[in-house]
Design a protein around this motif. Structure first.
Motif, PDB file in Angstrom:
ATOM      1  N   UNK A   7       0.814  -1.208   0.000  1.00 30.56           N
ATOM      2  CA  UNK A   7       0.000   0.000   0.000  1.00 30.56           C
ATOM      3  C   UNK A   7       0.849   1.259   0.000  1.00 30.56           C
ATOM      4  N   UNK A   8       1.887   1.269   0.826  1.00 31.30           N
ATOM      5  CA  UNK A   8       2.786   2.419   0.874  1.00 31.30           C
ATOM      6  C   UNK A   8       3.491   2.611  -0.467  1.00 31.30           C
ATOM      7  N   UNK A   9       3.992   1.511  -1.034  1.00 34.06           N
ATOM      8  CA  UNK A   9       4.715   1.592  -2.306  1.00 34.06           C
ATOM      9  C   UNK A   9       3.832   2.108  -3.434  1.00 34.06           C
ATOM     10  N   UNK A  10       2.530   1.837  -3.333  1.00 32.11           N
ATOM     11  CA  UNK A  10       1.613   2.278  -4.383  1.00 32.11           C
ATOM     12  C   UNK A  10       0.964   3.625  -4.065  1.00 32.11           C
ATOM     13  N   UNK A  11       1.495   4.310  -3.065  1.00 34.84           N
ATOM     14  CA  UNK A  11       1.098   5.691  -2.832  1.00 34.84           C
ATOM     15  C   UNK A  11      -0.098   5.915  -1.941  1.00 34.84           C
ATOM     16  N   UNK A  12      -0.506   4.902  -1.184  1.00 41.06           N
ATOM     17  CA  UNK A  12      -1.630   5.066  -0.270  1.00 41.06           C
ATOM     18  C   UNK A  12      -1.149   5.588   1.086  1.00 41.06           C
ATOM     19  N   UNK A  13      -2.065   6.196   1.835  1.00 43.22           N
ATOM     20  CA  UNK A  13      -1.812   6.572   3.229  1.00 43.22           C
ATOM     21  C   UNK A  13      -2.264   5.391   4.077  1.00 43.22           C
ATOM     22  N   UNK A  14      -1.309   4.653   4.616  1.00 43.87           N
ATOM     23  CA  UNK A  14      -1.600   3.378   5.255  1.00 43.87           C
ATOM     24  C   UNK A  14      -1.600   3.501   6.776  1.00 43.87           C
ATOM     25  N   UNK A  15      -2.649   2.965   7.395  1.00 45.59           N
ATOM     26  CA  UNK A  15      -2.777   2.905   8.850  1.00 45.59           C
ATOM     27  C   UNK A  15      -2.959   1.442   9.243  1.00 45.59           C
ATOM     28  N   UNK A  16      -2.441   1.062  10.402  1.00 48.52           N
ATOM     29  CA  UNK A  16      -2.446  -0.330  10.835  1.00 48.52           C
ATOM     30  C   UNK A  16      -3.164  -0.474  12.169  1.00 48.52           C
ATOM     31  N   UNK A  17      -3.975  -1.514  12.284  1.00 46.78           N
ATOM     32  CA  UNK A  17      -4.567  -1.911  13.561  1.00 46.78           C
ATOM     33  C   UNK A  17      -3.976  -3.260  13.947  1.00 46.78           C
ATOM     34  N   UNK A  18      -3.236  -3.293  15.043  1.00 52.48           N
ATOM     35  CA  UNK A  18      -2.551  -4.513  15.480  1.00 52.48           C
ATOM     36  C   UNK A  18      -2.459  -4.514  17.007  1.00 52.48           C
ATOM     37  N   UNK A  19      -3.000  -5.569  17.617  1.00 54.65           N
ATOM     38  CA  UNK A  19      -3.037  -5.623  19.076  1.00 54.65           C
ATOM     39  C   UNK A  19      -1.674  -5.909  19.696  1.00 54.65           C
ATOM     40  N   UNK A  20      -0.763  -6.552  18.954  1.00 55.93           N
ATOM     41  CA  UNK A  20       0.557  -6.882  19.500  1.00 55.93           C
ATOM     42  C   UNK A  20       1.492  -5.670  19.340  1.00 55.93           C
ATOM     43  N   UNK A  21       1.708  -4.971  20.443  1.00 56.76           N
ATOM     44  CA  UNK A  21       2.493  -3.735  20.374  1.00 56.76           C
ATOM     45  C   UNK A  21       3.959  -3.971  20.064  1.00 56.76           C
ATOM     46  N   UNK A  22       4.422  -5.217  20.236  1.00 56.75           N
ATOM     47  CA  UNK A  22       5.833  -5.482  19.937  1.00 56.75           C
ATOM     48  C   UNK A  22       6.141  -5.447  18.450  1.00 56.75           C
ATOM     49  N   UNK A  23       5.105  -5.409  17.580  1.00 54.23           N
ATOM     50  CA  UNK A  23       5.354  -5.312  16.140  1.00 54.23           C
ATOM     51  C   UNK A  23       5.016  -3.924  15.589  1.00 54.23           C
ATOM     52  N   UNK A  24       4.718  -2.974  16.472  1.00 59.03           N
ATOM     53  CA  UNK A  24       4.409  -1.628  16.006  1.00 59.03           C
ATOM     54  C   UNK A  24       5.612  -0.981  15.317  1.00 59.03           C
ATOM     55  N   UNK A  25       6.805  -1.324  15.770  1.00 64.79           N
ATOM     56  CA  UNK A  25       7.990  -0.769  15.109  1.00 64.79           C
ATOM     57  C   UNK A  25       8.102  -1.284  13.671  1.00 64.79           C
ATOM     58  N   UNK A  26       7.618  -2.514  13.441  1.00 66.45           N
ATOM     59  CA  UNK A  26       7.594  -3.044  12.078  1.00 66.45           C
ATOM     60  C   UNK A  26       6.672  -2.213  11.205  1.00 66.45           C
TER      61      UNK A  26
END
Length: 328
Positions: free
Chosen positions: A181-200
């Motif tokens: 999504x980022x590579x194709x020019x979208x504004x990407x937001x993520x919902x993820x309960x595991x905070x240890x992968x937020x840096x990813x």
């Protein structure tokens, strides 16, 4: 050759000796060099009817396959011994022809012996060329995790540059979709309960990350793709899209869900399902990977560790995508 085979529902995989395959007309043999492990492999062992009925038992499972051509059958053109290829698990089903296979029959590990083996008998039509220099482990990941995530986002979701896009779940599929999504020019937001992968998520180029999709309520997303699928995620996505926005459902965390149709109706929302993809999807992913723009997080194991890998998947102990490497 050696193969990890499922001998029956709720039974562990068994390492067996089976005959080396011989290619018939339109077929090639691949020396398997990488084979991805998937949650649907776990399901095939415990509830095989969820995705597709198993054609037989014992059966060699595994449907994320990449390898090197070692034998070519009659009538095959465009492929030669030594070529590297990934296997599209849904290609033959997508354009079956009059007497062609259905989805279940076409898919490795379900309709016929799959990739948890030293060799795989492939339909030449199902192959996609792996670019020179691309890690063969990524070549395997792109054939299902990549293809499925890409197809849901780009094809079913009709992704366009500038869209506000939500990705629910940053596992093996979600991380690929977020980066695409980022590579194709979208504004990407993520919902993820595991905070240890937020840096990813941040490293992939995501604009923001939240713990729960409910935090997106009323934020007017153009498109949300749910790679988790726990009912509450679907319901939350419908509350977060704009009028005439789209929610694409991929994840099957729960398959029997209840949602309030008010949001679906009032938002004039589009709720779509997505499964699998095409050879074109895989080829596009290979190009992004070969350019160094897309490098999914993977965990590698050996061929002998496949049963343990299945257990780790079932127990939620795997980060990224799990791949068994048999060669280079």
């Amino acid at each position: 050759m050696k193969a990890w085979q499922l001998i029956g529902t709720n039974k562990p995989l068994e390492l067996t000796e089976v005959a080396d395959p011989t290619p018939g007309p339109g077929e090639v043999v691949l020396d398997v060099t990488a084979s991805g492990l998937c949650h649907s492999d776990v399901s095939s062992m415990t509830d095989p009817g969820v995705f597709a009925s198993l054609a037989k038992t014992p059966i060699t499972i595994g449907h994320e396959i990449a390898g090197v051509v070692s034998a070519v059958g009659e009538g095959v053109t465009g492929w030669a011994i030594g070529d590297r290829a990934g296997v599209c698990p849904t290609a033959s089903a997508a354009t079956p022809g009059k007497d062609g296979p259905s989805a279940g029959e076409a898919s490795p590990g379900y309709g016929h012996d799959g990739g948890f083996a030293e060799k795989y008998l492939a339909r030449a039509y199902d192959l996609v060329r792996v670019p020179d220099g691309l890690d063969i482990a990524l070549g395997a990941v792109a054939t299902d995790a990549g293809m499925t995530s890409y197809h849901a986002l780009v094809v079913r979701g009709a992704l366009k540059k500038g869209m506000k896009v939500g990705i629910i779940g940053l596992g093996g599929l979600g991380q690929i979709a977020a980066r695409v999504g980022v590579l194709k020019g979208a504004e990407v937001h993520v919902a993820e309960m595991k905070k240890d992968v937020w840096t990813l998520a941040e490293s992939l180029g995501a604009t923001s990350t939240v713990s729960d999709v409910s935090e997106w309520r009323g934020q007017g997303f153009d498109l949300i793709v749910d790679y988790a699928g726990f009912g509450t995620t679907t319901a939350g996505a419908l509350k977060a899209v704009r009028y005439d926005g789209t929610v694409v459902q991929v994840g099957m965390g729960k398959t029997d869900i209840g949602i309030d149709t008010t949001d679906l109706i009032i938002n004039h929302a589009n709720l779509l399902g997505s499964v699998g993809g095409t050879k074109d999807d895989i080829a596009d992913l290979y190009a992004l990977m070969a350019a160094g723009d897309l490098t999914p997080q993977i965990t590698e194991i050996t061929f002998d560790q496949i049963p343990q890998g299945i257990d780790d998947l079932r127990d939620g102990k795997v980060t990224g995508r799990l791949v068994a490497r048999l060669g280079s």
